[in-house]
Write a protein that holds these residues in place. Sequence first.
Motif, PDB file in Angstrom:
ATOM      1  N   UNK A 284      14.257   6.935   3.330  1.00 44.80           N
ATOM      2  CA  UNK A 284      14.611   7.722   2.133  1.00 44.80           C
ATOM      3  C   UNK A 284      15.563   8.898   2.392  1.00 44.80           C
ATOM      4  N   UNK A 285      16.108   9.024   3.607  1.00 41.48           N
ATOM      5  CA  UNK A 285      16.977  10.179   3.893  1.00 41.48           C
ATOM      6  C   UNK A 285      18.159  10.235   2.927  1.00 41.48           C
ATOM      7  N   UNK A 286      18.666   9.068   2.577  1.00 37.97           N
ATOM      8  CA  UNK A 286      19.834   9.018   1.691  1.00 37.97           C
ATOM      9  C   UNK A 286      19.491   9.512   0.281  1.00 37.97           C
ATOM     10  N   UNK A 287      18.238   9.368  -0.084  1.00 39.45           N
ATOM     11  CA  UNK A 287      17.815   9.888  -1.399  1.00 39.45           C
ATOM     12  C   UNK A 287      17.810  11.404  -1.364  1.00 39.45           C
ATOM     13  N   UNK A 288      17.290  11.958  -0.247  1.00 43.75           N
ATOM     14  CA  UNK A 288      17.241  13.422  -0.116  1.00 43.75           C
ATOM     15  C   UNK A 288      18.660  13.991  -0.206  1.00 43.75           C
ATOM     16  N   UNK A 289      19.598  13.319   0.454  1.00 47.87           N
ATOM     17  CA  UNK A 289      20.989  13.789   0.412  1.00 47.87           C
ATOM     18  C   UNK A 289      21.536  13.700  -1.011  1.00 47.87           C
TER      19      UNK A 289
ATOM     20  N   UNK B 222       0.811  -1.216   0.000  1.00 46.96           N
ATOM     21  CA  UNK B 222       0.000   0.000   0.000  1.00 46.96           C
ATOM     22  C   UNK B 222       0.845   1.267   0.000  1.00 46.96           C
ATOM     23  N   UNK B 223       2.145   1.122   0.199  1.00 47.81           N
ATOM     24  CA  UNK B 223       2.994   2.326   0.192  1.00 47.81           C
ATOM     25  C   UNK B 223       4.325   2.013  -0.491  1.00 47.81           C
ATOM     26  N   UNK B 224       5.085   3.066  -0.761  1.00 49.31           N
ATOM     27  CA  UNK B 224       6.296   2.873  -1.561  1.00 49.31           C
ATOM     28  C   UNK B 224       7.366   2.067  -0.833  1.00 49.31           C
ATOM     29  N   UNK B 225       7.404   2.178   0.484  1.00 46.47           N
ATOM     30  CA  UNK B 225       8.435   1.432   1.229  1.00 46.47           C
ATOM     31  C   UNK B 225       8.134  -0.068   1.168  1.00 46.47           C
ATOM     32  N   UNK B 226       6.883  -0.435   1.368  1.00 43.31           N
ATOM     33  CA  UNK B 226       6.513  -1.857   1.266  1.00 43.31           C
ATOM     34  C   UNK B 226       6.723  -2.358  -0.158  1.00 43.31           C
ATOM     35  N   UNK B 227       6.431  -1.501  -1.105  1.00 42.78           N
ATOM     36  CA  UNK B 227       6.630  -1.852  -2.517  1.00 42.78           C
ATOM     37  C   UNK B 227       8.119  -2.116  -2.780  1.00 42.78           C
ATOM     38  N   UNK B 228       8.956  -1.249  -2.207  1.00 41.06           N
ATOM     39  CA  UNK B 228      10.404  -1.401  -2.391  1.00 41.06           C
ATOM     40  C   UNK B 228      10.931  -2.653  -1.683  1.00 41.06           C
ATOM     41  N   UNK B 229      10.309  -2.968  -0.541  1.00 42.25           N
ATOM     42  CA  UNK B 229      10.714  -4.196   0.169  1.00 42.25           C
ATOM     43  C   UNK B 229      10.441  -5.419  -0.699  1.00 42.25           C
ATOM     44  N   UNK B 230       9.259  -5.437  -1.294  1.00 45.61           N
ATOM     45  CA  UNK B 230       8.910  -6.567  -2.156  1.00 45.61           C
ATOM     46  C   UNK B 230       9.834  -6.610  -3.369  1.00 45.61           C
ATOM     47  N   UNK B 231      10.096  -5.436  -3.914  1.00 43.40           N
ATOM     48  CA  UNK B 231      10.979  -5.362  -5.078  1.00 43.40           C
ATOM     49  C   UNK B 231      12.386  -5.855  -4.748  1.00 43.40           C
TER      50      UNK B 231
ATOM     51  N   UNK C  13       6.981  10.103  -0.004  1.00 43.22           N
ATOM     52  CA  UNK C  13       6.677   8.724   0.414  1.00 43.22           C
ATOM     53  C   UNK C  13       5.644   8.732   1.535  1.00 43.22           C
ATOM     54  N   UNK C  14       5.810   9.670   2.456  1.00 47.44           N
ATOM     55  CA  UNK C  14       4.867   9.763   3.575  1.00 47.44           C
ATOM     56  C   UNK C  14       3.481  10.159   3.090  1.00 47.44           C
TER      57      UNK C  14
ATOM     58  N   UNK D 198       2.185   5.099   6.563  1.00 47.18           N
ATOM     59  CA  UNK D 198       3.524   5.107   7.149  1.00 47.18           C
ATOM     60  C   UNK D 198       3.664   6.319   8.063  1.00 47.18           C
ATOM     61  N   UNK D 199       4.303   6.178   9.221  1.00 44.70           N
ATOM     62  CA  UNK D 199       4.620   7.373   9.999  1.00 44.70           C
ATOM     63  C   UNK D 199       5.750   8.143   9.290  1.00 44.70           C
ATOM     64  N   UNK D 200       5.814   9.446   9.529  1.00 42.58           N
ATOM     65  CA  UNK D 200       6.821  10.269   8.849  1.00 42.58           C
ATOM     66  C   UNK D 200       8.236   9.762   9.169  1.00 42.58           C
TER      67      UNK D 200
END
Lengths: 599, 128
Positions: free
Chosen positions: A502-507, A323-332, A541-542, A493-495
């Motif tokens: 995704x902090x590393x993406x922001x950087x 249902x969210x991008x983090x879970x999607x990425x986990x599956x991926x 993502x949030x 997802x909580x913030x």
Amino acid sequence: MQPAGSKVRSAGPRRLAMVLAAVCLTTAASFMFATVVQSDGFDRLDVVRIALMAVAAFWLAWGGCIALFGILFPPDKAAAVTGRPQGRTAILMPIYNEATGPVFARLAAIMKSVDKLLEADCFHFYILSDTTRADVAREEQSAYRGLLLRHQAGGRLFYRRREQNIGRKAGNIADFLETSGGAYEYMLVLDADSLMDGETIVEMVRRMEADPRLGLLQSLPQIIGLKTLYGRLLQFATSLYGPYFARGLAAVQGEEGTFWGHNALIRTRAFAASCGMAPLQGKPPFGGHILSHDTVEAALLARDGWKVRLDPDLTGSYEEAPANMVDYAKRDRRWCQGNLQHSRILAAPRLKFWSRISILQGIFAYLASPIWFLFLLTSLTAPLVAPPPVYFDGYSPFPVFPHPETATALALLFGLVALLILPKLLLVIRTLTGGNAKAFGGPARLVLSFVIEILLTSILAPILMMFHCRSVMQVFVGADSGWPTADRDDGSLPLGAAISATWWMALTGAAGVAFSHYYVPELFYWLLPVALPLVFAPLLVWMTSSVMLGEISRRLGLLAVPFDARPVAIAAEMHSALLESETEEKPSDMSGQIAGAVA
Amino acid sequence: MISHDKTGTGPLLAPCDNGSVYEEIRHVLKRPDLSDGVLQQILAERRFGADTQLGADAFLAGKGLAEERAGVIRTMIVPPPLHRLDMPAHDLEPPLSRRFAPLAARWRRAVHMLRPQMKRTPAPVRNR
């Protein structure tokens, strides 16, 4: 066993046409890009950039062609026998430490749907548990007893548990075949989040019986039950575009079709004879048990002469999705490892040519992102290492200025964007002209939803690219994924979890913006569409995991899907089964010990 | 270790030793593969629901209408049919010697066809 039967129309000409179309588009894109990059001189880095662009453009062109073929080639009418099926079917639900209530509620809904059929006694149900946690196993056994009593399903509902999940899902299915497989002509393999209508199941059996060479029949599962904004986006895209992409796939794959690991009917004897896989030599991630076994199983069935077919017209097949991008990425991340592992079996003996292409396609689904990322990096670096412009070439007394290629660059950009958008636009036009727009909220809302979908997927694409890059890198270095554990039942997802993921993406995005601003200012604005979503990745993502935004979109009739207005009957059945199991008392008379295997 | 669910509260009553009960169970469940031994164990361990219209004791005593008895039988936890299939493990990454064996065999055949005389002539004759 040698399959016999008639041969259907060959997919060869379609395949050839598709490859030619993709190659032509790739050549045009590469030629335009070569024209752009040589405007400030030509060096070795430009060769690398052109090569990367060519590979990435081919991947885009391939996707575009699949959708186009889906519009051009409607599926052939599949043959089906009438009347009662001759063979028995085992409906298998492999589970592994899943949430017990929803899993058994899904099975209850499927059983109820099958029980309404005249052919109900042709179907047996198996819960194949690989659960390792003792508390979950106890819940499963209790839920099994409850389900058996409620449905009076003695003799046709079975629960089997392996304490070690050797070989994962493939090992679980293999264990069933080596114990009870011979008692069934067919097996319907489900996932823990699968739902299928009884009518669809029996139709699949009839189609299987109509073609003795058909080894595997894959249905097209529709995504349902998601409430977050990202989930609704997925549902909308798969509901509107999915059937056409599946038709395109089916049109070119022909008899060497696809297997997605669930919601598919399989001929048990063919599968047992063809699909046993020895572990690969060496250690994971590239050695050991084959992870994404479904693609390989389809290839092995085709290798032995069995047809593997995707029938996109089979409705009544559903699944849930992250249902969210983090879970999607986990599956991926899991799928990425499995698909990259397939690089070792690309050259396996006797595989059909198109099966190898399918395996390659699976690998490229994950390699495409690092290729795009490398392309971005080399494009940022190229101006720094470009040779100085030559104004006097020795042939002319007058200075020769570099020819600006902005128009070509823009044409290339629009061409690539068109490859992404045009197939979807065609599908929307087809839906509008075909009178199906009402199912998607009406013409105006459909167009608005299409625009929102394009905008959101374009904004989220760099984030997914980075998730894929990270997954590929982790697989190559053998690192753990290390995802935050912040699962909520509603998929939000909580913030904090979004930031943690995704902090590393922001950087990375901020570094890219700063680098281009100081060192390659001419590329600053070109980079922003990729870099800005990365900078704001935690927020995006949030926000996309928000159930509230999903609910607002539903109330406004945006990102609407046919089952918003007309809920899926079997999903409603599943929810009532879940409520029933939560409220009723546990079966008291059969809560005894779990004994050893029955001889 | 593999376990099939099999629950019960222990033998309270001696199961009905009448063979017709076993036949009845096999008929209702459409499972002719269930042996007397397995069914005897199921009945002895009372692996069936007690909340049915017909009580467990009454069922074991052979009482009740056919439909009521069938209701009890349909709550029985019986083992799945045992009918194994062999699932040979295919090596998808065979060693090069095996992978190129057909090619090598084809090469040998080609050489044999191109130079038949040499193959047929015994070595001592050729040397002479």
